[in-house]
Design a protein around this motif. Structure first.
Motif, PDB file in Angstrom:
ATOM      1  N   GLU A  59       0.829  -1.209   0.000  1.00  0.00           N
ATOM      2  CA  GLU A  59       0.000   0.000   0.000  1.00  0.00           C
ATOM      3  C   GLU A  59       0.863   1.260   0.000  1.00  0.00           C
ATOM      4  O   GLU A  59       0.622   2.192  -0.771  1.00  0.00           O
ATOM      5  CB  GLU A  59      -0.939   0.006   1.212  1.00  0.00           C
ATOM      6  CG  GLU A  59      -1.889   1.174   1.201  1.00  0.00           C
ATOM      7  CD  GLU A  59      -2.881   1.144   2.360  1.00  0.00           C
ATOM      8  OE1 GLU A  59      -3.387   2.218   2.695  1.00  0.00           O
ATOM      9  OE2 GLU A  59      -3.137   0.054   2.902  1.00  0.00           O
ATOM     10  N   VAL A  60       1.890   1.283   0.829  1.00  0.00           N
ATOM     11  CA  VAL A  60       2.787   2.445   0.903  1.00  0.00           C
ATOM     12  C   VAL A  60       3.473   2.691  -0.445  1.00  0.00           C
ATOM     13  O   VAL A  60       3.518   3.816  -0.937  1.00  0.00           O
ATOM     14  CB  VAL A  60       3.845   2.234   2.022  1.00  0.00           C
ATOM     15  CG1 VAL A  60       4.977   3.241   1.925  1.00  0.00           C
ATOM     16  CG2 VAL A  60       3.194   2.291   3.388  1.00  0.00           C
ATOM     17  N   SER A  61       3.984   1.637  -1.048  1.00  0.00           N
ATOM     18  CA  SER A  61       4.738   1.801  -2.293  1.00  0.00           C
ATOM     19  C   SER A  61       3.838   2.178  -3.469  1.00  0.00           C
ATOM     20  O   SER A  61       4.235   2.975  -4.318  1.00  0.00           O
ATOM     21  CB  SER A  61       5.547   0.535  -2.606  1.00  0.00           C
ATOM     22  OG  SER A  61       4.701  -0.578  -2.748  1.00  0.00           O
ATOM     23  N   ILE A  62       2.625   1.650  -3.510  1.00  0.00           N
ATOM     24  CA  ILE A  62       1.688   2.038  -4.577  1.00  0.00           C
ATOM     25  C   ILE A  62       1.320   3.512  -4.436  1.00  0.00           C
ATOM     26  O   ILE A  62       1.300   4.253  -5.430  1.00  0.00           O
ATOM     27  CB  ILE A  62       0.420   1.156  -4.550  1.00  0.00           C
ATOM     28  CG1 ILE A  62       0.750  -0.241  -5.032  1.00  0.00           C
ATOM     29  CG2 ILE A  62      -0.708   1.753  -5.366  1.00  0.00           C
ATOM     30  CD1 ILE A  62       1.098  -0.345  -6.502  1.00  0.00           C
ATOM     31  N   ASN A  63       1.034   3.955  -3.221  1.00  0.00           N
ATOM     32  CA  ASN A  63       0.718   5.376  -3.003  1.00  0.00           C
ATOM     33  C   ASN A  63       1.894   6.260  -3.388  1.00  0.00           C
ATOM     34  O   ASN A  63       1.714   7.310  -4.011  1.00  0.00           O
ATOM     35  CB  ASN A  63       0.308   5.622  -1.556  1.00  0.00           C
ATOM     36  CG  ASN A  63      -1.046   5.036  -1.239  1.00  0.00           C
ATOM     37  OD1 ASN A  63      -1.878   4.830  -2.121  1.00  0.00           O
ATOM     38  ND2 ASN A  63      -1.285   4.751   0.035  1.00  0.00           N
ATOM     39  N   ASN A  66       2.104   6.371  -7.180  1.00  0.00           N
ATOM     40  CA  ASN A  66       1.008   7.172  -7.743  1.00  0.00           C
ATOM     41  C   ASN A  66       1.170   8.658  -7.449  1.00  0.00           C
ATOM     42  O   ASN A  66       0.908   9.499  -8.318  1.00  0.00           O
ATOM     43  CB  ASN A  66      -0.337   6.676  -7.229  1.00  0.00           C
ATOM     44  CG  ASN A  66      -0.698   5.316  -7.789  1.00  0.00           C
ATOM     45  OD1 ASN A  66      -0.145   4.867  -8.791  1.00  0.00           O
ATOM     46  ND2 ASN A  66      -1.616   4.636  -7.122  1.00  0.00           N
ATOM     47  N   ASN A  67       1.600   9.002  -6.238  1.00  0.00           N
ATOM     48  CA  ASN A  67       1.769  10.418  -5.889  1.00  0.00           C
ATOM     49  C   ASN A  67       2.862  11.091  -6.715  1.00  0.00           C
ATOM     50  O   ASN A  67       2.730  12.250  -7.104  1.00  0.00           O
ATOM     51  CB  ASN A  67       2.070  10.573  -4.396  1.00  0.00           C
ATOM     52  CG  ASN A  67       0.859  10.291  -3.534  1.00  0.00           C
ATOM     53  OD1 ASN A  67      -0.277  10.378  -3.982  1.00  0.00           O
ATOM     54  ND2 ASN A  67       1.095   9.939  -2.281  1.00  0.00           N
ATOM     55  N   LEU A  68       3.953  10.362  -6.981  1.00  0.00           N
ATOM     56  CA  LEU A  68       5.047  10.936  -7.769  1.00  0.00           C
ATOM     57  C   LEU A  68       4.866  10.724  -9.272  1.00  0.00           C
ATOM     58  O   LEU A  68       5.669  11.219 -10.062  1.00  0.00           O
ATOM     59  CB  LEU A  68       6.390  10.355  -7.320  1.00  0.00           C
ATOM     60  CG  LEU A  68       6.823  10.729  -5.908  1.00  0.00           C
ATOM     61  CD1 LEU A  68       8.164  10.098  -5.574  1.00  0.00           C
ATOM     62  CD2 LEU A  68       6.906  12.248  -5.750  1.00  0.00           C
ATOM     63  N   LYS A  69       3.818   9.967  -9.648  1.00  0.00           N
ATOM     64  CA  LYS A  69       3.534   9.689 -11.062  1.00  0.00           C
ATOM     65  C   LYS A  69       4.767   9.131 -11.779  1.00  0.00           C
ATOM     66  O   LYS A  69       5.121   9.556 -12.875  1.00  0.00           O
ATOM     67  CB  LYS A  69       2.998  10.943 -11.753  1.00  0.00           C
ATOM     68  CG  LYS A  69       1.712  11.435 -11.132  1.00  0.00           C
ATOM     69  CD  LYS A  69       1.178  12.650 -11.819  1.00  0.00           C
ATOM     70  CE  LYS A  69      -0.095  13.083 -11.080  1.00  0.00           C
ATOM     71  NZ  LYS A  69      -0.762  14.163 -11.706  1.00  0.00           N
ATOM     72  N   LEU A  70       5.415   8.171 -11.130  1.00  0.00           N
ATOM     73  CA  LEU A  70       6.635   7.591 -11.682  1.00  0.00           C
ATOM     74  C   LEU A  70       6.401   6.927 -13.035  1.00  0.00           C
ATOM     75  O   LEU A  70       7.298   6.904 -13.879  1.00  0.00           O
ATOM     76  CB  LEU A  70       7.228   6.575 -10.696  1.00  0.00           C
ATOM     77  CG  LEU A  70       7.658   7.156  -9.342  1.00  0.00           C
ATOM     78  CD1 LEU A  70       8.115   6.042  -8.410  1.00  0.00           C
ATOM     79  CD2 LEU A  70       8.745   8.204  -9.517  1.00  0.00           C
ATOM     80  N   ASP A  71       5.196   6.417 -13.256  1.00  0.00           N
ATOM     81  CA  ASP A  71       4.904   5.740 -14.515  1.00  0.00           C
ATOM     82  C   ASP A  71       4.789   6.702 -15.698  1.00  0.00           C
ATOM     83  O   ASP A  71       4.755   6.263 -16.844  1.00  0.00           O
ATOM     84  CB  ASP A  71       3.621   4.916 -14.396  1.00  0.00           C
ATOM     85  CG  ASP A  71       2.404   5.774 -14.132  1.00  0.00           C
ATOM     86  OD1 ASP A  71       2.438   6.567 -13.172  1.00  0.00           O
ATOM     87  OD2 ASP A  71       1.422   5.645 -14.877  1.00  0.00           O
ATOM     88  N   ALA A 117      16.245   3.901 -12.285  1.00  0.00           N
ATOM     89  CA  ALA A 117      16.898   4.763 -11.297  1.00  0.00           C
ATOM     90  C   ALA A 117      15.951   5.217 -10.183  1.00  0.00           C
ATOM     91  O   ALA A 117      16.267   6.128  -9.437  1.00  0.00           O
ATOM     92  CB  ALA A 117      17.482   5.985 -12.000  1.00  0.00           C
ATOM     93  N   VAL A 118      14.806   4.559 -10.065  1.00  0.00           N
ATOM     94  CA  VAL A 118      13.798   4.976  -9.087  1.00  0.00           C
ATOM     95  C   VAL A 118      14.211   4.557  -7.671  1.00  0.00           C
ATOM     96  O   VAL A 118      14.792   3.505  -7.461  1.00  0.00           O
ATOM     97  CB  VAL A 118      12.424   4.379  -9.460  1.00  0.00           C
ATOM     98  CG1 VAL A 118      11.431   4.482  -8.328  1.00  0.00           C
ATOM     99  CG2 VAL A 118      11.880   5.070 -10.695  1.00  0.00           C
ATOM    100  N   GLN A 119      13.876   5.412  -6.740  1.00  0.00           N
ATOM    101  CA  GLN A 119      14.089   5.150  -5.318  1.00  0.00           C
ATOM    102  C   GLN A 119      12.714   5.127  -4.651  1.00  0.00           C
ATOM    103  O   GLN A 119      12.048   6.141  -4.567  1.00  0.00           O
ATOM    104  CB  GLN A 119      14.948   6.261  -4.699  1.00  0.00           C
ATOM    105  CG  GLN A 119      15.184   6.118  -3.222  1.00  0.00           C
ATOM    106  CD  GLN A 119      16.174   5.022  -2.895  1.00  0.00           C
ATOM    107  OE1 GLN A 119      17.193   4.908  -3.537  1.00  0.00           O
ATOM    108  NE2 GLN A 119      15.869   4.215  -1.897  1.00  0.00           N
ATOM    109  N   LEU A 120      12.278   3.949  -4.221  1.00  0.00           N
ATOM    110  CA  LEU A 120      11.022   3.794  -3.496  1.00  0.00           C
ATOM    111  C   LEU A 120      11.315   3.806  -1.999  1.00  0.00           C
ATOM    112  O   LEU A 120      12.478   3.708  -1.590  1.00  0.00           O
ATOM    113  CB  LEU A 120      10.340   2.486  -3.898  1.00  0.00           C
ATOM    114  CG  LEU A 120       9.844   2.400  -5.340  1.00  0.00           C
ATOM    115  CD1 LEU A 120       9.410   0.979  -5.672  1.00  0.00           C
ATOM    116  CD2 LEU A 120       8.702   3.356  -5.578  1.00  0.00           C
TER     117      LEU A 120
END
Length: 135
Positions: A59-63, A66-71, A117-120
């Motif tokens: 849940e934390v990682s999906i939010n 989505n909040n940073l619109k990484l996709d 290069a994403v940092q979750l």
């Protein structure tokens, strides 16, 4: 002269219509080939459960995603009408070490590069398998 002009115009129209039919429209796009390595990546994800910490992290990682619109990095969504599922392998800090997609096409490659290069947020354990379904 007029007949020759009409003949050239007709030939040009045939050439143009022939070229247009060489590029499929989105509705004609063939499904991408499956990635044979994907089943193994999903099996590793599924093996992480049941685990309360992993469930909360999902849940934390999906939010976060989505909040940073990484996709939306790299405009990957426009490369195919078919969705892509990507499984990210995260280290203890949440950095993406590698990724595997369910299909092999330009859209999947674009997402692999966009997430490289994403940092979750840090996962509850490492390595952590994090799948994301991308439209």
């Amino acid at each position: 002269m007029m007949t020759r002009t009409l003949a050239l115009a007709s030939a040009a129209m045939l050439l143009i219509s022939g070229c247009a039919s060489m590029h499929p429209t989105a509705s004609e796009e063939a499904p991408p080939p499956a990635n044979p390595d994907f089943a193994s990546a999903m099996a590793k994800f599924n093996a992480q459960f049941p685990n309360e910490k992993a469930s909360r992290y999902e849940e934390v990682s999906i939010n976060y995603n989505n909040n940073l619109k990484l996709d939306e990095r790299g405009n990957c969504h426009e490369r195919s009408k078919y969705p892509v599922v990507i499984v990210l392998t995260l280290d203890a800090s949440g950095k993406v070490l590698s990724s595997t997609t369910d299909v092999m096409n330009a859209k999947a490659e674009c997402f692999r590069q966009a997430y490289a290069a994403v940092q979750l947020p840090p996962p509850p354990f490492a390595p952590y398998q994090k799948p994301i379904r991308l439209r």
